[in-house]
Design an enzyme around this catalytic site. Structure first.
Site: not given
Ligand code: IPM
Ligand code: MN
Length: 330
Positions: A125, A176, A209, A233, A237
């Site tokens: 990042y 990893k 993984d 990140d 999700d």
């Molecule tokens: C999150 C989002 C951000 C990230 C993006 C919008 C830059 O996906 O907060 O998880 O990758 O951290």
């Molecule tokens: Mn994200």
């Protein structure tokens, strides 16, 4: 005591869901003063401002920041993300991204309750790298990943503290190490060294993984997970997807030393396709506000909001906020 909150509704569904989050903080009887900041892709399109250093200095004066979502299709990808969201994470030293997941994964009969601690100021990042001979057959692109002993250690220590405070006392490092030999080795060695200070915490290691499989098939194995910025990140999700959906996933961007405001935001994005339609689920923003209240020491109010979110609610964005608010009041 009045808590001063900077509110950045942002783009798309961001303003809609933050309005409901504020509604809930007020329903819980917490005394707050709100200052709205007009920032995000829409603002950028209007006058070119993303987040000036002056605006950042304004934000520093608040106790906390509540963010909806940023990003709009009319702005090139990365511009608002890097210039606003990542700038706040880096400049305010919000080095912990804490994302809790409670639910029952599809097809499972066992509930899970775990927290991902994602390092929030390093890794890929930072944007280290570059491009040469762009657009030619000989184009070269490099993208580095920055990992410092200081940055890795403070994140891992936070995760151990959290694991020590939870009943199961369990912490899993995800990385990893079999391919990322340099950064993986730094993470693993630091993890092993810090573990010595926490004999009461049981530890485990998963390659990322394999962790992706366990998040789906066996998430109840986890209590606290600690990992780097990019793995975190992606995995969070997935954590949202197996915990009732991304519409419920909350997060806290923390400066644990409180040298500046921490920032609270739902994991989901601005969803421009459904903006203004009143169909966005505000629960993730509401639960992010509950994390904010915990951080502000308003734990009773935070617990009441979380409890009010347990039974599912359907309806429009404002209906859902109203229903949860009436549960909190009663
Ligand atoms: C999150 C989002 C951000 C990230 C993006 C919008 C830059 O996906 O907060 O998880 O990758 O951290
Ligand atoms: Mn994200």
């Amino acid at each position: 005591m009045t808590h001063s909150i900077a509110v950045i509704g942002g783009d798309g569904i961001g303003p809609d869901v933050t309005a409901e989050a504020i509604k809930l903080v007020e329903a819980a009887g917490v005394d707050i003063s709100i200052t709205e900041f007009d920032l995000g892709g829409e603002r950028y399109l209007r006058d070119g401002e993303v987040l000036s250093d002056e605006a950042l200095d304004e934000l520093r004066k608040f106790d906390c920041i509540l963010l909806g979502a940023v990003g709009t299709p009319e702005v090139p990808p990365g511009l608002i993300e890097r210039g606003l969201l990542l700038k706040m994470r880096f400049e305010l030293d919000l080095y912990i991204n804490e994302r809790p997941f409670v639910g029952t994964a599809p097809g499972s009969d066992q509930a899970h309750d775990f927290v991902v601690i994602r390092e929030n100021t390093e890794g890929p990042y930072v944007g280290e790298g570059g491009v040469l001979r762009k657009g030619t057959p000989l184009e070269v692109a490099t993208q580095g990943s920055l990992n410092t002993r200081h940055g890795v250690e403070r994140c891992i220590r936070y995760a151990f503290d959290l694991a020590a405070s939870r009943p199961r006392h369990h912490l899993t490092l995800v990385h990893k190490t079999n391919v990322m030999m340099f950064s993986g080795d730094l993470w693993q060695r630091t993890f092993n060294e810090v573990a010595v200070d926490y004999p009461q915490v049981e530890t485990a290691y998963n390659h990322v993984d394999a962790a992706a499989i366990y998040f789906v098939q066996d998430p109840h194995r986890y209590d606290v997970v600690v990992t780097d910025n990019l793995f975190g990140d992606i995995l969070t999700d997935l954590g949202g997807a197996v915990s009732g959906g991304i519409g419920l996933a909350a997060s806290a961007n923390l400066n644990p030393e409180r040298t500046g405001p921490s920032m609270f935001e739902p994991v989901h994005g601005s969803a421009p396709d459904i903006a203004g339609k009143g169909v966005a689920n505000p629960t993730a923003a509401i639960l992010s506000a509950a994390m904010m209240l915990d951080f502000l020491g308003e734990n009773g109010a935070a617990v009441r909001i979380r409890e009010a979110c347990v039974d599912p609610v359907t309806g429009s964005t404002t209906d859902v906020g109203d229903t949860i608010a009436s549960r909190v009041r009663s």
